[in-house]
Design a protein around this motif. Structure first.
Motif, PDB file in Angstrom:
ATOM      1  N   UNK A   1       0.805  -1.229   0.000  1.00  0.00           N
ATOM      2  CA  UNK A   1       0.000   0.000   0.000  1.00  0.00           C
ATOM      3  C   UNK A   1       0.837   1.278   0.000  1.00  0.00           C
ATOM      4  N   UNK A   2       2.075   1.192   0.530  1.00  0.00           N
ATOM      5  CA  UNK A   2       2.936   2.386   0.536  1.00  0.00           C
ATOM      6  C   UNK A   2       3.275   2.841  -0.879  1.00  0.00           C
ATOM      7  N   UNK A   3       3.091   1.966  -1.829  1.00  0.00           N
ATOM      8  CA  UNK A   3       3.420   2.305  -3.212  1.00  0.00           C
ATOM      9  C   UNK A   3       2.194   2.725  -4.024  1.00  0.00           C
ATOM     10  N   UNK A   4       1.073   2.842  -3.371  1.00  0.00           N
ATOM     11  CA  UNK A   4      -0.138   3.276  -4.082  1.00  0.00           C
ATOM     12  C   UNK A   4      -0.113   4.794  -4.203  1.00  0.00           C
ATOM     13  N   UNK A   5       0.744   5.307  -5.037  1.00  0.00           N
ATOM     14  CA  UNK A   5       0.912   6.762  -5.148  1.00  0.00           C
ATOM     15  C   UNK A   5       0.473   7.222  -6.536  1.00  0.00           C
ATOM     16  N   UNK A   6       0.162   8.515  -6.622  1.00  0.00           N
ATOM     17  CA  UNK A   6      -0.194   9.112  -7.914  1.00  0.00           C
ATOM     18  C   UNK A   6      -1.275   8.312  -8.620  1.00  0.00           C
ATOM     19  N   UNK A   7      -1.055   8.091  -9.912  1.00  0.00           N
ATOM     20  CA  UNK A   7      -2.038   7.380 -10.706  1.00  0.00           C
ATOM     21  C   UNK A   7      -2.219   5.931 -10.305  1.00  0.00           C
ATOM     22  N   UNK A   8      -1.208   5.355  -9.645  1.00  0.00           N
ATOM     23  CA  UNK A   8      -1.294   3.953  -9.230  1.00  0.00           C
ATOM     24  C   UNK A   8      -2.461   3.756  -8.267  1.00  0.00           C
ATOM     25  N   UNK A   9      -2.689   4.751  -7.407  1.00  0.00           N
ATOM     26  CA  UNK A   9      -3.782   4.652  -6.437  1.00  0.00           C
ATOM     27  C   UNK A   9      -5.104   4.343  -7.165  1.00  0.00           C
ATOM     28  N   UNK A  10      -5.339   5.040  -8.254  1.00  0.00           N
ATOM     29  CA  UNK A  10      -6.603   4.855  -8.986  1.00  0.00           C
ATOM     30  C   UNK A  10      -6.618   3.541  -9.766  1.00  0.00           C
ATOM     31  N   UNK A  11      -5.531   3.280 -10.512  1.00  0.00           N
ATOM     32  CA  UNK A  11      -5.524   2.087 -11.369  1.00  0.00           C
ATOM     33  C   UNK A  11      -5.472   0.800 -10.531  1.00  0.00           C
ATOM     34  N   UNK A  12      -4.589   0.790  -9.540  1.00  0.00           N
ATOM     35  CA  UNK A  12      -4.474  -0.415  -8.716  1.00  0.00           C
ATOM     36  C   UNK A  12      -5.740  -0.592  -7.871  1.00  0.00           C
ATOM     37  N   UNK A  13      -6.254   0.522  -7.347  1.00  0.00           N
ATOM     38  CA  UNK A  13      -7.499   0.464  -6.585  1.00  0.00           C
ATOM     39  C   UNK A  13      -8.634  -0.104  -7.425  1.00  0.00           C
ATOM     40  N   UNK A  14      -8.697   0.316  -8.683  1.00  0.00           N
ATOM     41  CA  UNK A  14      -9.723  -0.191  -9.601  1.00  0.00           C
ATOM     42  C   UNK A  14      -9.594  -1.699  -9.779  1.00  0.00           C
ATOM     43  N   UNK A  15      -8.351  -2.158  -9.909  1.00  0.00           N
ATOM     44  CA  UNK A  15      -8.134  -3.601 -10.095  1.00  0.00           C
ATOM     45  C   UNK A  15      -8.556  -4.393  -8.851  1.00  0.00           C
ATOM     46  N   UNK A  16      -8.241  -3.847  -7.684  1.00  0.00           N
ATOM     47  CA  UNK A  16      -8.602  -4.555  -6.452  1.00  0.00           C
ATOM     48  C   UNK A  16     -10.119  -4.606  -6.266  1.00  0.00           C
ATOM     49  N   UNK A  17     -10.771  -3.480  -6.508  1.00  0.00           N
ATOM     50  CA  UNK A  17     -12.234  -3.442  -6.358  1.00  0.00           C
ATOM     51  C   UNK A  17     -12.872  -4.384  -7.388  1.00  0.00           C
ATOM     52  N   UNK A  18     -12.301  -4.390  -8.592  1.00  0.00           N
ATOM     53  CA  UNK A  18     -12.819  -5.283  -9.634  1.00  0.00           C
ATOM     54  C   UNK A  18     -12.667  -6.747  -9.209  1.00  0.00           C
ATOM     55  N   UNK A  19     -11.547  -7.052  -8.560  1.00  0.00           N
ATOM     56  CA  UNK A  19     -11.342  -8.425  -8.089  1.00  0.00           C
ATOM     57  C   UNK A  19     -12.386  -8.792  -7.044  1.00  0.00           C
ATOM     58  N   UNK A  20     -12.679  -7.829  -6.170  1.00  0.00           N
ATOM     59  CA  UNK A  20     -13.686  -8.074  -5.128  1.00  0.00           C
ATOM     60  C   UNK A  20     -15.059  -8.309  -5.769  1.00  0.00           C
ATOM     61  N   UNK A  21     -15.390  -7.475  -6.740  1.00  0.00           N
ATOM     62  CA  UNK A  21     -16.683  -7.639  -7.408  1.00  0.00           C
ATOM     63  C   UNK A  21     -16.717  -8.978  -8.156  1.00  0.00           C
TER      64      UNK A  21
END
Lengths: 334, 269
Positions: free
Chosen positions: A48-68
């Protein structure tokens, strides 16, 4: 319980749509260059320490998509296990297939640097998947199973179905506009280059113009559908409530669309515009499916085995006291 | 069945590509595409340095340079720590008097005919440091290796969006990672950007020949060992675009060339 869970999946999908729209609004789609890994890490162990800048949005999207995706697997399995309506089993399987294919499309669009046709298809499939979750939530609701307040109104079926089709087409145009970077191709609002009709054209201007014209067409369709409900079915709350919401959401959506241009595509305005569009579609789907409820109470459907006990009891009680409604969708089971 | 096969194929393909694309801390290298005609590989005349001249010049700016857009790096706390003080874009780099323009790529656009040049073996370099690209504008040769390095203790992705070469997007999640890339076609300019840190951008001019330079704050440039002939010289600026002029150079001549860009009216860029 199944109905509640399906509503939860539906709500999670709205959250996923918001996360996806934030990825495009912040232009973060390629901030994680690899897929399905994240900078070489397993997606789920990426620090999570590396979820910076645009990564926060793109990686967050991937994680939420995995949950869905996980929720959809549970939903499809649950439907498969407890539902006796065969078409419901198929619907659950279709939702699962859609979310899997959606994940692959998301990966392909990253690996091939966001080609507009693939990204637009990704956006379109997102709406289709969301529509499937809305439909499943509706079909598993007690009111649907009992056939409460069902109407046999051909005009309503026609106008609601047309509205749904037009809204989906408008969403496709919006997705094409978003993924061809045409959101500000016409930079002023409500005029277009200071005129009612643009005085010059190119592909992006044409897509943007089509989206504005589409907004007018959809608004008329929504008012036609909502107006029909108010005129002919005012006593049926299962129709008047979504019809009222329909009008409110479209008003919000038009405002957000205008603000998107006026603010130069402000990230949150732009993103919520996409989500609101999906909610307009969902509302339209609910009205449309309820207008077609009569088709689900045909004798063949009613002869399906394994009727849900609770729903059947409620339906039997309703029929016994002469409440308005049709035959229960008796293949259902919660 | 067919759909499932396609899905599996898609998963397999994307897994393979992603594993290949992401080195996970190792040095990697890539090439835009198969070179169509390697520079200096076949026939054509060589430049005779005994008769070659030079083009020296200046890029001037007419009017006041707009204020560079400020950068807020707070999307990444490491960038805030690494790049101290107020930060701004490097769009307009001007001399102390404000009348000369830096970061302008000047090169021979046309007129070299069938001259051939050896591909340099030294490595061109671009570094990601303090959440910026260093250099911001530079030139290199077709076929020359470009070393891309990350000197920041944070992640960067280097994403090139050329038109004539192959687009690439490489992650560098670890400090001191290095990646090598080779361009196979001439192109002015290839934009670089970091999608993690949206303010980071750079431009590289990829040339078939060695006649290019990037101006400093003083606007000066020099193209050496240019054979006699008539050339189209272009000066390119990321905001003000290209400007060309025709120059005829005699044997051993040292010619002065001046480009004058007009500053845009906008308050910021």
């Amino acid at each position: 319980m199944l109905h509640r869970f399906s509503k939860f999946v539906c709500g999670s999908t709205v959250f996923l749509l918001l996360a996806g729209s934030l990825v495009t609004s912040t232009e973060s789609g390629l901030s994680v260059p690899d897929w399905p890994t994240t900078y070489g890490w397993n997606m789920f162990t990426f620090p999570p320490s590396k979820w910076v800048g645009g990564i926060f949005y793109e990686h967050g999207h991937r994680l939420i998509a995995s949950l869905v995706g996980l929720l959809t697997i549970v939903l499809a399995a649950w439907i498969w296990r407890v539902e006796s309506r065969r078409w419901m089993k198929r619907l659950g399987a279709a939702a699962l297939a859609a979310v899997i294919f959606q994940g692959i499309l998301g990966g392909i669009t990253v690996l091939y640097f966001l080609p507009a046709p693939v990204s637009t298809a990704h956006a379109a499939l997102a709406e289709i998947f969301f529509s499937l979750t809305v439909a499943i939530a509706l079909f598993t609701s007690p009111a649907w199973i009992r056939g409460d307040e069902a109407v046999d109104d051909a005009a309503l079926r026609w106008v609601a179905t047309a509205a749904t089709g037009l809204i989906f087409a408008q969403i496709l145009i919006g997705a094409a506009m978003r993924h061809t970077d045409a959101g500000l191709a016409i930079p002023d609002f409500p005029l277009m280059f200071g005129r009612l009709i643009p005085d010059h054209w190119d592909g992006k201007i044409a897509v943007h113009f089509a989206h504005r014209v589409g907004a007018l067409v959809v608004t008329m369709a929504v008012f036609a559908a909502a107006g029909h409900v108010w005129r002919h079915h005012r006593a049926r709350r299962l129709l008047t409530r979504p019809a009222g919401l329909f009008v409110i959401l479209v008003a919000i959506q038009l405002t957000l669309g205008a603000l998107t241009v006026i603010t130069g595509r402000e990230v949150w305005v732009n993103s919520v515009h996409l989500v609101c569009g999906a909610l307009v579609l969902a509302t339209s789907i609910v009205i449309t499916l309820r207008s077609w409820r009569v088709a689900f109470a045909m004798p063949r459907a009613a002869s399906a085995v394994g009727a849900e006990r609770e729903a059947d009891r409620a339906a039997a009680a309703a029929l016994a006291v002469g409440r308005p409604g049709l035959q229960p969708d008796r293949g259902a089971r919660a | 069945m067919r759909l499932r096969s396609l899905g599996l194929y898609g998963i397999g393909l994307t897994l393979a590509v992603s594993i290949t694309a992401c080195g996970g801390g190792q040095e990697t290298s890539s090439t835009s595409a198969e070179p169509s005609s390697p520079a200096g590989a076949s026939g054509g005349q060589r430049v005779d340095t005994a008769t070659a001249g030079s083009l020296k010049g200046m890029v001037a700016l007419e009017g006041a340079a707009p204020r560079n857009e400020p950068i807020r790096m707070n999307a990444d706390p490491i960038c805030v720590k690494e790049a101290t003080g107020p930060q701004a874009q490097e769009t307009f780099v001007v001399g102390s008097d404000g009348k000369t323009l830096g970061n302008v790529f000047v090169y021979v656009k046309d007129g070299l005919g069938d001259y051939v040049f050896d591909t340099p073996t030294e490595v061109a370099k671009i570094d990601q440091r303090q959440c910026r690209y260093h250099p911001h504008v530079f030139g290199m040769r077709v076929g020359q290796p470009l070393e891309i390095s990350n000197s920041d203790p944070t992640l960067h992705n280097i994403h090139a969006t050329p038109k004539n070469n192959q687009e690439f997007n490489t992650g560098q999640p670890i400090k001191d990672m290095k990646t090598t890339h080779t361009f196979t076609s001439a192109e002015v300019m290839v934009p670089f950007k970091c999608d993690v840190h949206g303010w980071m951008n750079a431009y590289v001019g990829v040339m078939e020949h060695p006649y290019y330079a990037v101006t400093g704050e003083d606007g000066a440039f020099e193209l050496r060992d240019v054979p006699p002939g008539t050339y189209t010289i272009e000066a390119w600026h990321e905001r003000l675009g290209p400007m060309t002029q025709s120059v005829t150079l005699a044997a051993k001549e040292a010619k002065e060339v001046t480009f004058t860009f007009k500053a845009p009216a906008a308050a910021t860029n």
